[in-house]
Design a protein around this motif. Structure first.
Motif, PDB file in Angstrom:
ATOM      1  N   GLN A   1      56.149 -69.403  61.969  1.00 22.74           N
ATOM      2  CA  GLN A   1      55.865 -68.559  63.122  1.00 22.74           C
ATOM      3  C   GLN A   1      56.195 -67.099  62.820  1.00 22.74           C
ATOM      4  O   GLN A   1      55.456 -66.188  63.197  1.00 22.74           O
ATOM      5  CB  GLN A   1      56.687 -69.045  64.328  1.00 22.74           C
ATOM      6  CG  GLN A   1      56.268 -70.387  64.902  1.00 22.74           C
ATOM      7  CD  GLN A   1      54.899 -70.323  65.577  1.00 22.74           C
ATOM      8  OE1 GLN A   1      54.404 -69.245  65.873  1.00 22.74           O
ATOM      9  NE2 GLN A   1      54.284 -71.477  65.772  1.00 22.74           N
TER      10      GLN A   1
ATOM     11  N   SER B   1      53.459 -65.731  60.598  1.00 23.74           N
ATOM     12  CA  SER B   1      52.203 -65.506  61.311  1.00 23.74           C
ATOM     13  C   SER B   1      52.257 -64.236  62.144  1.00 23.74           C
ATOM     14  O   SER B   1      51.265 -63.510  62.263  1.00 23.74           O
ATOM     15  CB  SER B   1      51.896 -66.715  62.197  1.00 23.74           C
ATOM     16  OG  SER B   1      52.888 -66.858  63.218  1.00 23.74           O
TER      17      SER B   1
ATOM     18  N   SER C   1      49.243 -69.557  63.104  1.00 21.55           N
ATOM     19  CA  SER C   1      50.285 -70.416  62.528  1.00 21.55           C
ATOM     20  C   SER C   1      49.681 -71.505  61.663  1.00 21.55           C
ATOM     21  O   SER C   1      50.241 -71.882  60.630  1.00 21.55           O
ATOM     22  CB  SER C   1      51.124 -71.035  63.642  1.00 21.55           C
ATOM     23  OG  SER C   1      52.092 -71.902  63.113  1.00 21.55           O
TER      24      SER C   1
END
Length: 762
Positions: A119, A122, A129
């Motif tokens: 996460q 991303s 993700s």
């Protein structure tokens, strides 16, 4: 003045009429024995990272697990494969170079990131993700495939080797040869002399087997070393026969009338005992050096403390002397010490790296800018169980720095390899000068300028296909032989130290990964190059870089003769040689000139300036006074500054002709090189189409850039400028003074133009 290096009238002989370099002893790319555990893949290169899902989806299903396969094919959603439309087109996402670089750096440290890490990635990279998750899945799958292919390749090579040995044995049995006359052997009774020689040979083989077994035992029982190696050498007193004859019974004397009329055989017992005594000293030294290397590599503070000049670690001398007994004795008068430790990740497995280090040719191929010459004098032990565990070699090497102001380091040393765990190996070097001095008279001792204390590396396999390499370099050398410009750099360990070895290893492994890939990353240039053409171009550039290195330093393996000229600056080294039959460079009288200067700009800024084709007219006479155009470019690594390019000079008037220049640029944490050479236009077009590049003549010139080692800020650079020219195409011609003065003026003029363009104070 007849100076062929400046004649631009004939494009078809650019290699003869312009600058170039000495022939390389080895080409890494042409060596069939340097595999590094890196096999060719069907998709993008490991470090390129573009369209990675495509390369994974084309792999055979046997090389990956079912879960990885299913996830890798679900790039857009989480639907079950049976619910997906059959003709639905796959959408692919092309990551940016910045995203790839960040993902690669995280992958080196953590190939299996958790949900929180994904996460975070991303958000930082502006990716979904799932895209981050699938990228790591594909990266792990590709690495697994490479390892499996390498293991299969090793098994095939071993199988081919055994098959070849089997065939040679069968051939020898069918056609026995006489060892004296090389004619066909006739089966019959052997002579008494041959009988005695066979007895002696059998006894010596027994002694050799005993020493090898003892060496293997020492690897697991160091305490038995001293006493076990001092066992006496006795004669064999049994009656067991071999080869159709009976061994000499107990009490049988060589002086017996039975052997009257034969020349008395040489008694080798004393020689064997002397050899065993020397081998025992070698084994003691190797085991002591291995123990010291492992402790130094695995210990941090207080043995290694942060350096005041940067992020490097320096050896705490007081702590070292407290915990280690010098295995080579006290430091010679006038010598100083340098020690460094560096940890890095390299895309190579431990077995491949160990094999490379134990083979002198492959070792020199892996570090072409650092190893001028290497050889194995004696194989004391080849290892146990068909592996390199316990291998002990006596070797010689010449280690160089790309500058005429730093002498080549000539060392004779033991290289010892040992496996410490399933995936952990260690290779240590230690000089044998102390043993040699014990066994030689004072008149036979040679003056030493350098000796290696226990130095080497620990290699540990990582799950992502990389290896974690911890390198320790510890050397004592005579500082008075080094120019004052380079003394801070050498003493800091940045010239010959661990950082130099690790950086060179990482760069070379990265280059080989690109070379073995089926596709190459490159810019969009108007000149198209096929995949085979790119490989030929890379091989040609590799040979050019090796020739450049061999024209800078005065190694004994090079054929250059140094010239002593009274009116030439003492910091300029001029060498010459005659080339008669080397197809890799033009025949005739060749001249090499090199010097090193300090430039008050950072190494990166200097590197970017010299490799910029638009700024080349500021310093390069080959540019004809105008900018150059980049016709083609092939990346060699993650840093796009590491590349091979083809440049075209601009003709400024009708009397001048354009020319092509092949250029290779490389940079890493330890330094940079820029090497270039004019090339024949028809020849380079043939190479770009995939033809063999070994016949293309080259005489390269270029630059080597190093930090000055003065402090934490990289405010200064040590620049080495080197030219190689053809002064006469007739090998029988004599070298004139005008040519020497011209090339000296060329070096001086080039340095002045670079300083002026960078606005440096003289």
């Amino acid at each position: 003045m007849n100076f062929a290096g400046f004649n631009n009238d004939d494009n078809s002989s650019a290699g003869e009429n312009h600058f170039s370099s000495v022939s390389a002893a080895m080409s890494i790319f042409s060596s069939p024995r340097l595999s590094l555990g890196l096999q060719q893949t069907n998709g993008e290169a490991t470090r390129n990272g573009e369209s990675f899902e495509v390369s994974v989806s084309r792999r055979s299903p046997e090389s990956r697990s079912g879960s990885d396969n299913a996830e890798a094919l679900s790039g857009d959603d989480d639907l079950d494969a049976s619910d997906r439309p059959l003709k639905k087109k796959k959408r692919y996402h092309r990551h940016t170079p910045q995203q790839i670089q960040e993902l690669e750096s995280v992958f080196k440290e953590c190939p299996h990131p958790d949900e929180k890490q994904r996460q975070d990635l991303s958000r930082r990279l502006n990716l979904d993700s799932r895209q981050v998750k699938f990228w790591f899945q594909n990266r792990r799958t590709q690495m697994k495939t490479q390892i499996e292919r390498h293991e299969n390749s090793l098994l095939r090579q071993e199988n081919d080797k055994l098959r070849a040995e089997n065939m040679s044995v069968r051939e020898a049995i069918r056609n026995p040869m006489c060892g004296h006359c090389c004619g066909s052997a006739v089966v019959g009774e052997i002579s008494l002399e041959e009988h005695q020689l066979r007895i002696e040979n059998s006894r010596l083989k027994d002694e050799l087997d005993r020493v090898c077994a003892l060496a293997g035992k020492l690897l697991n029982d160091d305490a038995a070393c001293s006493s076990a190696l001092k066992l006496g050498v006795g004669s064999r007193n049994d009656y067991s026969g071999s080869g159709g004859f009976t061994l000499v019974p107990p009490g049988f004397e060589i002086s017996s009338p039975f052997f009257s009329g034969l020349a008395p055989p040489v008694n080798r017992t004393t020689d064997v005992a002397t050899g065993l005594d020397q081998k025992s000293l070698y084994l003691d030294l190797a085991l002591s050096a291995m123990d010291e290397l492992v402790k130094m590599a695995q210990t941090s503070e207080p043995l290694w403390i942060p350096s005041s000049k940067g992020k490097r670690e320096m050896l705490n001398r007081e702590e070292y002397e407290k915990n280690f007994t010098p295995c080579l004795g006290p430091k010679p008068d006038g010598f100083v010490s340098e020690a460094s430790k560096e940890v890095g990740m390299a895309i190579i497995n431990s077995l491949a790296l160990v094999e490379t280090l134990m083979d002198p040719e492959r070792w020199a191929e892996m570090f072409p800018c650092m190893i001028a010459r290497s050889s194995t004098s004696e194989i004391i032990s080849s290892g146990m169980g068909g592996t390199r565990n316990g291998a002990l070699h006596l070797m010689q090497a010449e280690i160089q720095l790309l500058s005429p102001l730093v002498p080549v380091r000539k060392v004779t040393f033991l290289r010892f390899c040992k496996q410490h765990a399933e995936d952990v190996w260690a290779v240590v070097d230690v000089s044998v000068d102390s043993i040699s001095e014990r066994r030689s008279s004072d008149s036979a001792r040679t003056s030493l300028s350098c000796r290696r204390l226990p130095s080497g590396c620990l290699v540990q396999d990582m799950p992502n296909g990389y290896s974690k390499v911890t390198w320790v370099d510890h050397t004592e050398y005579e500082e008075s032989n080094i120019h004052h410009l380079y003394r801070p750099l050498v003493s800091s360990g940045l010239a010959f130290g661990s950082k130099q070895w690790i950086s060179a290893l990482q760069r070379q492994c990265e280059n080989l990964t690109i070379l073995m890939s089926s596709t190459f990353p490159n810019r969009n240039k108007p000149t198209p190059i096929s995949s085979m053409g790119k490989k030929s171009m890379l091989k040609l550039a590799q040979r050019m870089a090796q020739k450049f290195c061999r024209g800078v330093c005065a190694s004994s393996s090079h054929k250059w003769s140094k010239l002593e000229i009274g009116n030439i600056d003492e910091d300029v080294r001029i060498m010459t040689r005659k080339n008669l039959d080397d197809s890799g460079e033009p025949p005739g009288i060749l001249l090499s000139a090199a010097t090193s200067v300090w430039i008050p700009v950072s190494p990166r800024r200097l590197f970017d300036f010299l490799r910029d084709e638009l700024m080349r007219s500021e310093w390069d006479i080959l540019s004809n006074g105008g900018p150059m155009q980049e016709m083609a470019n092939i990346f060699k690594g993650q840093d796009h500054s590491n590349s091979v390019s083809l440049l075209r000079s601009t003709a400024m008037n009708a009397n001048q002709s354009s020319m092509l220049i092949l250029q290779e640029t490389s940079i890493d944490a330890s330094g940079a090189t820029i090497v270039y050479a004019p090339v024949d236009i028809p020849a380079i077009h043939s190479v770009m189409s995939g033809a063999d590049s070994s016949y293309v003549p080259l005489l390269p010139s270029g630059f080597a850039i190093l930090p000055d080692g003065q402090g934490m800020e990289e405010t200064g650079s040590l620049l080495t400028v080197a030219f190689q020219i053809l002064v006469n195409s007739l090998p029988t011609a004599k070298l004139n003074v005008e040519s020497i003065e011209t090339v000296n003026n060329l070096i001086s003029c080039t340095v002045q133009k670079i300083r002026a363009a960078l606005r440096c104070d003289k």
